[in-house]
Design an enzyme around this catalytic site. Structure first.
Site, short mmCIF file in Angstrom:
data_model
loop_
_atom_site.label_atom_id
_atom_site.label_comp_id
_atom_site.label_asym_id
_atom_site.label_seq_id
_atom_site.Cartn_x
_atom_site.Cartn_y
_atom_site.Cartn_z
N ASP A 107 0.86 -1.17 0.00
CA ASP A 107 0.00 0.00 0.00
C ASP A 107 0.91 1.23 0.00
O ASP A 107 1.32 1.72 -1.04
CB ASP A 107 -0.90 -0.09 1.24
N PHE A 156 -9.60 0.20 -0.61
CA PHE A 156 -9.37 -0.82 0.40
C PHE A 156 -9.99 -2.14 -0.05
O PHE A 156 -11.18 -2.23 -0.32
CB PHE A 156 -9.95 -0.40 1.75
N VAL A 157 -9.15 -3.17 -0.14
CA VAL A 157 -9.62 -4.47 -0.62
C VAL A 157 -9.52 -5.54 0.47
O VAL A 157 -8.72 -5.42 1.39
CB VAL A 157 -8.83 -4.92 -1.87
N ASP A 163 -7.60 -8.47 5.32
CA ASP A 163 -8.69 -8.31 6.29
C ASP A 163 -9.14 -6.87 6.44
O ASP A 163 -8.42 -5.92 6.10
CB ASP A 163 -8.24 -8.80 7.67
P1 IMP Z 1 1.92 -0.67 3.70
O1 IMP Z 1 2.95 -0.64 4.76
O2 IMP Z 1 1.08 0.60 3.72
O3 IMP Z 1 2.47 -0.93 2.32
O4 IMP Z 1 0.87 -1.81 4.02
C1 IMP Z 1 1.18 -2.82 4.90
C2 IMP Z 1 0.04 -3.74 5.19
O5 IMP Z 1 -1.20 -3.05 5.32
C3 IMP Z 1 -0.24 -4.80 4.16
O6 IMP Z 1 0.65 -5.87 4.22
C4 IMP Z 1 -1.64 -5.21 4.59
O7 IMP Z 1 -1.57 -6.11 5.67
C5 IMP Z 1 -2.26 -3.91 5.02
N1 IMP Z 1 -3.06 -3.32 3.92
C6 IMP Z 1 -2.72 -2.34 3.07
N2 IMP Z 1 -3.70 -2.09 2.18
C7 IMP Z 1 -4.70 -2.94 2.50
C8 IMP Z 1 -6.01 -3.19 1.91
O8 IMP Z 1 -6.46 -2.58 0.93
N3 IMP Z 1 -6.74 -4.16 2.53
C9 IMP Z 1 -6.31 -4.87 3.60
N4 IMP Z 1 -5.10 -4.67 4.15
C10 IMP Z 1 -4.30 -3.72 3.60
#
Ligand code: IMP
Ligand code: MG
Length: 183
Positions: A107, A156-157, A163
């Site tokens: 993300d 958000f997916v 989850d």
């Molecule tokens: P990041 O550090 O923002 O890249 O995201 C880390 C974690 O956030 C991912 O490994 C997911 O566990 C959670 N995450 C990010 N986007 C989503 C989403 O759209 N749905 C569900 N979990 C998400």
């Protein structure tokens, strides 16, 4: 469960179980070719990557070792906190090893950029990243990702390990969560 079991909670289904398995098979083949003749350790990031790891490991036609890490970067909502903390470290000493980090989604990139530099500091032979999904518009940190299933819009997916407040992980498909569920 499938989309029919969470009827009004999804805006749409982005990827069906069948599409996901096919794409993971392709990624596994690509990785297999790249690591031909080398021992390989795949590291799954708990808890979201459980499904990807399980299906990817079985898609390989060679031996592969599996280990797990748990990190926290999210609270219980839909926004990244930017704070990364190791909740469970590897059991494996990765010095001299070829490592592929397997995650379900990138993300902001905060988690994986932190994680890959953390693992790189342990003297592995190599570290690469594989993610099933990536949201290019949400990226805040440059992350060098070698294997990507699909780039998706900044929404958000849930499903297939992903989850919202610990629900929907066991949904077979991946879908966009309807705003009424979290607003
Ligand atoms: P990041 O550090 O923002 O890249 O995201 C880390 C974690 O956030 C991912 O490994 C997911 O566990 C959670 N995450 C990010 N986007 C989503 C989403 O759209 N749905 C569900 N979990 C998400
Ligand atoms: Mg995750």
């Amino acid at each position: 469960m499938d989309a029919a079991h969470v009827d009004n909670d999804l805006v749409n289904v982005l990827f069906t179980e069948e599409q996901i398995l096919e794409r993971i098979g392709e990624l596994a083949q690509e990785i297999e070719t790249d690591y031909d003749g080398k021992e390989l350790l795949i590291v799954g990031i708990l808890r979201g990557a459980v499904m990807v790891m399980a299906d990817m490991a079985r898609a390989f036609t060679r031996h592969v070792e599996m280990d797990w890490m748990a990190v926290s970067s999210y609270g219980s909502g839909t926004k990244s906190s930017g704070v990364v903390r190791i909740l469970k470290d590897l059991d494996t000493d990765i010095s001299g090893r070829h490592v592929v980090i397997v995650d379900e989604i990138i993300d902001t990139g905060l988690t994986l950029s932190w994680l890959s530099s953390n693992l790189s500091s342990r003297n592995p032979a190599s570290v690469q990243i594989c993610t099933l999904l990536r949201k290019p518009e949400a990226l805040q940190m440059p992350v060098d990702v070698k294997y990507v299933g699909w780039d998706i819009p900044n929404e958000f997916v849930v499903g297939y390990g992903l989850d919202y407040r610990e629900r929907y992980r066991n949904l077979r498909d991946i879908g966009t969560l309807a705003p009424h569920v979290y607003s």
